[in-house]
Design a protein around this motif. Structure first.
Motif, PDB file in Angstrom:
ATOM      1  N   LEU A 289     -20.616  -9.776 -52.119  1.00  0.00           N
ATOM      2  CA  LEU A 289     -21.826  -9.473 -51.367  1.00  0.00           C
ATOM      3  C   LEU A 289     -21.563  -9.598 -49.872  1.00  0.00           C
ATOM      4  CD1 LEU A 289     -24.583 -11.440 -53.361  1.00  0.00           C
ATOM      5  CD2 LEU A 289     -24.006  -9.008 -53.539  1.00  0.00           C
ATOM      6  N   LYS A 290     -21.994  -8.603 -49.135  1.00  0.00           N
ATOM      7  CA  LYS A 290     -22.009  -8.693 -47.677  1.00  0.00           C
ATOM      8  C   LYS A 290     -23.282  -9.419 -47.251  1.00  0.00           C
ATOM      9  CE  LYS A 290     -19.555  -4.293 -47.137  1.00  0.00           C
ATOM     10  NZ  LYS A 290     -19.627  -2.894 -46.596  1.00  0.00           N
ATOM     11  N   PRO A 291     -23.350  -9.938 -46.022  1.00  0.00           N
ATOM     12  CA  PRO A 291     -24.578 -10.597 -45.566  1.00  0.00           C
ATOM     13  C   PRO A 291     -25.802  -9.710 -45.758  1.00  0.00           C
ATOM     14  CG  PRO A 291     -22.822 -11.028 -44.019  1.00  0.00           C
ATOM     15  CD  PRO A 291     -22.273 -10.024 -45.005  1.00  0.00           C
ATOM     16  N   GLY A 292     -26.845 -10.276 -46.361  1.00  0.00           N
ATOM     17  CA  GLY A 292     -28.072  -9.535 -46.620  1.00  0.00           C
ATOM     18  C   GLY A 292     -28.104  -8.840 -47.964  1.00  0.00           C
ATOM     19  N   GLU A 293     -26.956  -8.726 -48.624  1.00  0.00           N
ATOM     20  CA  GLU A 293     -26.924  -8.058 -49.926  1.00  0.00           C
ATOM     21  C   GLU A 293     -27.308  -9.027 -51.041  1.00  0.00           C
ATOM     22  OE1 GLU A 293     -23.714  -4.421 -49.442  1.00  0.00           O
ATOM     23  OE2 GLU A 293     -23.001  -6.321 -50.288  1.00  0.00           O
TER      24      GLU A 293
ATOM     25  N   THR B  92     -26.731 -15.046 -47.469  1.00  0.00           N
ATOM     26  CA  THR B  92     -27.528 -15.296 -46.263  1.00  0.00           C
ATOM     27  C   THR B  92     -26.642 -15.753 -45.105  1.00  0.00           C
ATOM     28  OG1 THR B  92     -28.011 -17.557 -47.022  1.00  0.00           O
ATOM     29  CG2 THR B  92     -29.622 -15.840 -47.561  1.00  0.00           C
ATOM     30  N   ASN B  93     -25.344 -15.468 -45.176  1.00  0.00           N
ATOM     31  CA  ASN B  93     -24.436 -15.803 -44.080  1.00  0.00           C
ATOM     32  C   ASN B  93     -24.886 -15.123 -42.783  1.00  0.00           C
ATOM     33  OD1 ASN B  93     -22.557 -17.531 -45.273  1.00  0.00           O
ATOM     34  ND2 ASN B  93     -21.299 -15.845 -46.050  1.00  0.00           N
ATOM     35  N   THR B  94     -24.747 -15.821 -41.684  1.00  0.00           N
ATOM     36  CA  THR B  94     -25.069 -15.253 -40.367  1.00  0.00           C
ATOM     37  C   THR B  94     -23.814 -14.962 -39.555  1.00  0.00           C
ATOM     38  OG1 THR B  94     -25.287 -17.476 -39.429  1.00  0.00           O
ATOM     39  CG2 THR B  94     -27.293 -16.434 -40.274  1.00  0.00           C
ATOM     40  N   ASP B  95     -22.640 -15.162 -40.169  1.00  0.00           N
ATOM     41  CA  ASP B  95     -21.377 -14.957 -39.448  1.00  0.00           C
ATOM     42  C   ASP B  95     -20.663 -13.679 -39.885  1.00  0.00           C
ATOM     43  OD1 ASP B  95     -20.646 -15.640 -41.980  1.00  0.00           O
ATOM     44  OD2 ASP B  95     -19.570 -17.465 -41.433  1.00  0.00           O
ATOM     45  N   ASN B  96     -21.415 -12.788 -40.550  1.00  0.00           N
ATOM     46  CA  ASN B  96     -20.884 -11.491 -40.970  1.00  0.00           C
ATOM     47  C   ASN B  96     -19.807 -11.606 -42.047  1.00  0.00           C
ATOM     48  OD1 ASN B  96     -21.188  -8.673 -40.718  1.00  0.00           O
ATOM     49  ND2 ASN B  96     -19.291  -8.512 -39.527  1.00  0.00           N
ATOM     50  N   LYS B  97     -19.749 -12.732 -42.762  1.00  0.00           N
ATOM     51  CA  LYS B  97     -18.737 -12.920 -43.796  1.00  0.00           C
ATOM     52  C   LYS B  97     -19.292 -12.607 -45.176  1.00  0.00           C
ATOM     53  CE  LYS B  97     -15.862 -16.405 -41.491  1.00  0.00           C
ATOM     54  NZ  LYS B  97     -15.312 -17.778 -41.574  1.00  0.00           N
TER      55      LYS B  97
END
Length: 313
Positions: free
Chosen positions: A280-284, A152-157
């Protein structure tokens, strides 16, 4: 089928799952940890040490600890990560399992289920995540766990993690137990700096300490207990690896929360992701599942061929 929220003897919250034939399971919110799974005759199928400590920050020794976001102590975090010594919450999305009256119980005509969630905190890990776990006691007594990890990262990490359901099974005598389904597989031996070997026997038996990570493990593994005339079948999805562990006598005596002779009455067989971490990428989201069942069988009883259990026959 019922689900209820109660306090244990130490005042810690736990959820009790029951099914009509008499099987039960208990899930502590501390660690999101299954600490008991009994069949309809009241026989305990999981091992919980008599010296287990039910007080933070110590993890509970036994049952099914959740090892996340790190298995073992190879990373920068504490041994086996932090999920096993954090307090999980009842998950209200999906809809709450506990009723709105405040009594903390509900019924289902199918399965008895609880949904738990663990969210990120700044002191634990520099990433934003959600871990959701559904624990289900099925009609007939089988126990299932489905676990989901979302970035759930919001910084694209992106982030990477390893994970295991560190399942402690109760056995009559480790000397009389064998593990079926891992024959001929490559494994990493944690007692030899993770050197790789190939399993040579037609089953795994025990005469000393074992700490192995089997790679590319099958979806079904059987634990055959001759004395109890019982086979426990572990079915797993999303977990490519499997850990087999017994500390044996010297290591057992070195653990303050483990009885000196309790190694004789337990074995860990753990669905895991270890060799290749999940990224995992953000949202994955990643998903894994295990289902445990116990069937009356053994070499002595001749009621069941473990090979047929593994083949789903």
């Amino acid at each position: 089928m019922t689900t209820s929220l109660v306090k244990d003897a130490a005042g810690m919250d736990k959820v009790v799952l029951r099914e009509p034939l008499g099987a039960t399971a208990q899930v502590h919110l501390y660690g999101g940890q299954v600490t008991s799974w009994k069949n309809e005759r009241g026989e305990e199928l999981l091992f919980l040490s008599s010296k287990a400590i039910f007080k933070p920050p110590k993890a509970i020794r036994g049952g099914i600890p959740v090892c996340f976001p790190q298995f073992s102590n190879l990373g920068t975090l504490e041994q086996h990560g932090f999920a096993r010594n954090r307090v999980w919450a009842i998950d209200t999305d999906p809809p709450p399992i506990l009723n709105s009256s405040g009594s903390g119980s509900c019924s289902s005509n199918k399965n008895s289920t609880v949904d738990l969630i663990l969210k990120s905190s700044e002191d634990a890990w520099p990433h934003s995540f959600e871990v959701r776990m559904r624990v289900t006691l099925k009609r007939g007594g089988d126990l299932a766990q489905t676990i989901r990890v979302r970035n759930t990262n919001t910084d694209n990490k992106s982030f990477s993690f390893t994970i295991a359901l560190h399942t402690y099974f109760s056995v009559s005598d480790i000397n009389e137990v064998r593990i079926e389904g891992l024959e001929t597989l490559e494994y990493m031996d944690n007692l030899q700096q993770r050197k790789r070997f190939t399993e040579q026997g037609d089953s795994i038996t025990f005469d000393g300490e074992v700490d192995k990570v089997y790679l590319g493990a099958p979806t079904k593994i059987a634990i055959v207990d001759h004395e109890k005339k019982r086979t426990i079948v572990v079915k797993k999805e999303g977990f490519p690896d499997a850990v087999v562990w017994n500390p044996w006598d010297k290591k057992a005596k070195a653990m303050s929360d483990f009885g000196d002779d309790e190694y004789l009455h337990m074995v860990c067989v753990e669905p895991a992701v270890i060799e290749t971490p999940i990224t995992l990428k953000p949202g994955e989201e990643w998903r894994g599942r295990q289902e445990l069942s116990a069937v009356p069988s053994s070499y002595c009883s001749g009621q069941l061929d473990p090979g047929k259990v593994l083949q789903g026959k």
